[in-house]
Enzyme design. Structure first.
Site, PDB file in Angstrom:
ATOM      1  N   THR A  31      49.953  43.499  43.038  1.00 55.22           N
ATOM      2  CA  THR A  31      50.481  43.533  44.412  1.00 55.22           C
ATOM      3  C   THR A  31      51.567  44.548  44.708  1.00 55.22           C
ATOM      4  O   THR A  31      51.908  44.749  45.873  1.00 55.22           O
ATOM      5  CB  THR A  31      51.038  42.144  44.793  1.00 55.22           C
ATOM      6  OG1 THR A  31      52.223  41.898  44.035  1.00 55.22           O
ATOM      7  CG2 THR A  31      50.024  41.043  44.582  1.00 55.22           C
ATOM      8  N   ARG A  32      52.157  45.176  43.688  1.00 53.92           N
ATOM      9  CA  ARG A  32      53.337  46.020  43.920  1.00 53.92           C
ATOM     10  C   ARG A  32      53.087  47.104  44.964  1.00 53.92           C
ATOM     11  O   ARG A  32      53.911  47.326  45.848  1.00 53.92           O
ATOM     12  CB  ARG A  32      53.814  46.675  42.626  1.00 53.92           C
ATOM     13  CG  ARG A  32      55.105  47.491  42.806  1.00 53.92           C
ATOM     14  CD  ARG A  32      55.581  48.142  41.529  1.00 53.92           C
ATOM     15  NE  ARG A  32      55.772  47.220  40.433  1.00 53.92           N
ATOM     16  CZ  ARG A  32      56.856  46.477  40.251  1.00 53.92           C
ATOM     17  NH1 ARG A  32      57.837  46.529  41.117  1.00 53.92           N
ATOM     18  NH2 ARG A  32      56.951  45.668  39.205  1.00 53.92           N
ATOM     19  N   GLU A  94      59.845  32.844  36.309  1.00 48.08           N
ATOM     20  CA  GLU A  94      60.534  32.954  37.603  1.00 48.08           C
ATOM     21  C   GLU A  94      60.197  31.764  38.487  1.00 48.08           C
ATOM     22  O   GLU A  94      61.092  31.138  39.059  1.00 48.08           O
ATOM     23  CB  GLU A  94      60.122  34.239  38.327  1.00 48.08           C
ATOM     24  CG  GLU A  94      60.643  35.506  37.740  1.00 48.08           C
ATOM     25  CD  GLU A  94      60.052  36.750  38.408  1.00 48.08           C
ATOM     26  OE1 GLU A  94      60.354  37.848  37.912  1.00 48.08           O
ATOM     27  OE2 GLU A  94      59.310  36.634  39.407  1.00 48.08           O
TER      28      GLU A  94
END
Length: 163
Positions: A31-32, A94
């Site tokens: 997705t970056r 995360e």
């Protein structure tokens, strides 16, 4: 005298302010260069303070303490959950930290079915089996729990019609 004592023990509002409004959690290889950059730019242009890891982590790297600090120092998180999200133990770490800290999580289901996220099926099944074998059941249970909870949140489902 009472006013002075009260001010001495009450922290100022600026000392309580967080550094970021939003922490972006995403799998860079998925997705970056598309949705993550677009979302970051849209939020930033509206004056929203966004944390985005711009350096990406390689296999075997230790998760940067700065990432955990940024999660702690953010009011909310947007998790862009993509097909390879669960192939990254760092993404899952995360997400688990975000969930365990009780942060507001806004999920974006990027080319994945939210029920697959919730149940760790579809593209996530093999990734979780691999991570469990590699890092142990205890860590995998923590990550699975976070994915199940976030998969159960009503979020935005990206299905290619919007871009």
């Amino acid at each position: 005298m009472e006013e002075i004592e009260q001010n001495a023990i009450t922290p100022s509002l600026t000392s309580l302010r967080l550094n970021y409004d939003v922490f972006l959690s995403f799998r860079g290889e998925d997705t970056r260069e598309n949705i993550t950059n677009n979302l970051y730019n849209a939020l930033y242009s509206q004056g929203i303070r966004v944390f985005r890891d711009s350096e990406g982590l390689s296999q075997g790297d230790e998760i940067a303490p700065g990432l955990m600090e940024a999660i702690n120092d953010s009011a909310a998180a947007i998790a862009i959950i993509s097909p390879k999200y669960a192939s990254s133990r760092w993404c899952l770490e995360e997400l688990a930290t975000i969930y365990e800290l009780g942060k507001l999580v806004l999920p974006v289901f990027y080319r994945v079915d939210p029920s697959d996220v919730r149940r760790q099926k579809g593209p996530f099944m093999v990734d979780f089996e691999n991570l469990e074998a590699r890092f142990g059941v205890e860590k995998a249970v923590r990550w699975r729990n976070a994915m199940e909870r976030v998969g159960g949140i009503s979020g935005w489902v990206y299905d290619n019609r919007y871009y």
